[in-house]
Design a protein around this motif. Sequence first.
Motif, short mmCIF file in Angstrom:
data_model
loop_
_atom_site.label_atom_id
_atom_site.label_comp_id
_atom_site.label_asym_id
_atom_site.label_seq_id
_atom_site.Cartn_x
_atom_site.Cartn_y
_atom_site.Cartn_z
N ALA A 52 0.84 -1.20 0.00
CA ALA A 52 0.00 0.00 0.00
C ALA A 52 0.87 1.24 0.00
N ALA A 53 0.33 2.30 -0.61
CA ALA A 53 1.06 3.57 -0.62
C ALA A 53 1.02 4.20 0.75
N GLY A 54 1.95 5.14 0.99
CA GLY A 54 2.00 5.84 2.28
C GLY A 54 2.91 5.12 3.24
N GLY A 55 2.76 5.47 4.52
CA GLY A 55 3.59 4.81 5.54
C GLY A 55 4.82 5.58 5.92
N GLY A 56 5.05 6.75 5.34
CA GLY A 56 6.21 7.55 5.72
C GLY A 56 7.48 7.14 4.99
N SER A 57 8.61 7.73 5.42
CA SER A 57 9.91 7.46 4.79
C SER A 57 11.01 7.69 5.81
N ALA A 58 12.22 7.25 5.46
CA ALA A 58 13.38 7.42 6.35
C ALA A 58 14.66 7.43 5.51
N SER A 59 15.71 8.09 6.06
CA SER A 59 17.01 8.08 5.39
C SER A 59 17.63 6.70 5.50
N PRO A 60 18.28 6.22 4.45
CA PRO A 60 18.88 4.88 4.52
C PRO A 60 19.98 4.79 5.57
N VAL A 61 20.77 5.86 5.72
CA VAL A 61 21.81 5.95 6.76
C VAL A 61 21.76 7.37 7.31
N THR A 101 27.31 0.69 10.67
CA THR A 101 26.20 1.64 10.80
C THR A 101 24.89 0.96 10.40
N PRO A 102 23.79 1.12 11.18
CA PRO A 102 22.50 0.50 10.80
C PRO A 102 21.96 1.08 9.49
N ILE A 103 21.40 0.21 8.66
CA ILE A 103 20.78 0.60 7.39
C ILE A 103 19.27 0.48 7.56
N LYS A 104 18.55 1.55 7.19
CA LYS A 104 17.10 1.60 7.38
C LYS A 104 16.36 1.38 6.06
N ALA A 105 15.13 0.86 6.16
CA ALA A 105 14.24 0.80 4.99
C ALA A 105 13.74 2.21 4.71
N VAL A 106 13.87 2.68 3.45
CA VAL A 106 13.50 4.06 3.14
C VAL A 106 11.98 4.23 3.06
N ALA A 107 11.26 3.14 2.83
CA ALA A 107 9.79 3.20 2.76
C ALA A 107 9.23 1.81 3.09
N VAL A 113 17.55 9.48 -6.80
CA VAL A 113 17.38 10.78 -6.15
C VAL A 113 15.97 11.34 -6.33
N PRO A 114 15.40 11.40 -7.56
CA PRO A 114 14.05 11.97 -7.70
C PRO A 114 13.00 11.22 -6.86
N TRP A 115 13.04 9.91 -6.85
CA TRP A 115 12.06 9.14 -6.07
C TRP A 115 12.23 9.39 -4.57
N LEU A 116 13.50 9.39 -4.08
CA LEU A 116 13.73 9.62 -2.66
C LEU A 116 13.18 10.99 -2.24
N ARG A 117 13.40 11.99 -3.05
CA ARG A 117 12.90 13.31 -2.71
C ARG A 117 11.37 13.37 -2.77
N THR A 118 10.80 12.56 -3.68
CA THR A 118 9.32 12.52 -3.79
C THR A 118 8.69 11.98 -2.53
N ILE A 119 9.33 10.94 -1.92
CA ILE A 119 8.75 10.33 -0.71
C ILE A 119 9.19 11.05 0.56
N GLY A 120 10.02 12.11 0.41
CA GLY A 120 10.37 12.92 1.56
C GLY A 120 11.73 12.64 2.17
N VAL A 121 12.63 11.94 1.45
CA VAL A 121 13.98 11.66 1.95
C VAL A 121 14.95 12.69 1.39
N ASP A 122 15.60 13.45 2.26
CA ASP A 122 16.57 14.45 1.84
C ASP A 122 17.95 13.79 1.66
N VAL A 123 18.52 13.99 0.51
CA VAL A 123 19.87 13.44 0.25
C VAL A 123 20.80 14.62 0.00
N ASN A 124 22.05 14.46 0.36
CA ASN A 124 23.04 15.52 0.23
C ASN A 124 24.18 15.11 -0.70
#
Length: 347
Positions: free
Chosen positions: A206-215, A245-251, A336-347
């Motif tokens: 399902a869509a939604g559920g938030g997002s998180a940075s991978p590291v 370093t722990p790796i997180k699920a981005v979505a 990068v475009p998808w990560l920014r779409t779901i709310g993950v900021d990358v530098n």
Amino acid sequence: MASQQAERRGWFSHGLAALAISALGLAVAGSVSLTTSAEPMAAPAPAATTVQTDPAGAVLAGGTAPGSTAGGGTVPGTPAAQPSETLPTDPALVAFTRPLSVVDTTRSVRLQAAVVKERAAQRSEELAKSAEAATQAARDAGGAARSQELATNQRATREAAVKIAQERLAEAVRKRVAAETERQGIQTTDPVTTTTGGTDLSVSVAAGGGSASPVPGAVIGAHFGQYGSWSRYHTGLDFRASYGTPIKAVADGVVVYAGNSGDWAGNHIAIRHAGALTSMSSHMSSMAVSAGQSVKAGQTIGYVGSTGRSFGPHLHFELYPAGVRYGDVYRAVNPVPWLRTIGVDVN
């Protein structure tokens, strides 16, 4: 009387001794005088021959040559003969006479000419060597300049070819990403059937559920499509992170693969997300989830490592569009475009 006779005999003896000594002194003095005053004697002049002439003026035998006399003299007006140096004929005087000197002037001239010729030849050889050295130096300089010019031209050609290839590849990637983004659209559910380890997994995300940075920080060390000695074409993003370093699920999603297939990715996990997109995290030191497991955004799925073809601890993150199996690296898209779409900021 007897004494007088004896005295007379003594005076007589002394007189005889004095005479003997005087005679010896005169003999020595005479020999010395003869030695010091010895001079070479000229050889006797040959007898003149009388030259007789007939009424016509021809010389007859037995006559005296014109300009000479029968006594060895010369006729007035005739040049006198020059005296010549001769050796004495007396054997007793030869030891006291300086020998005649002989000077070969012809030999001296030839020797000087030979020396001059030798020096000229040496000078010519030195000049020839100098000319050869200058010519060789000029050839070397010309060859070096030519080689440098060729190397510069070849380097410029290679750089231009690489630049053109990079531009073409970047343009192709942009077009493909745009086409796939347009095709994907916005979907709310995605029934998925995949095979992992011989088991069919049907999932619906399902869509939604938030997002998180991978590291933490999500700092990019190498971008998508980048070139380098470590990669001909980078198919994902390298996030900087230290070992463990722990790796997180981005979505939110479902784990469709967790393991090590023995290739470049090392320990890696693939997660199917909404919109039929699949993310893949590689080079893990260890994994915290298994295939078929549902995960939430921000959940730990593994830990940073350097397994597979890696040059140090980091997280390699890839994104595959709908319809493309994960691991097909040259069909991966820029995350990068998808990560920014779901709310993950990358530098």
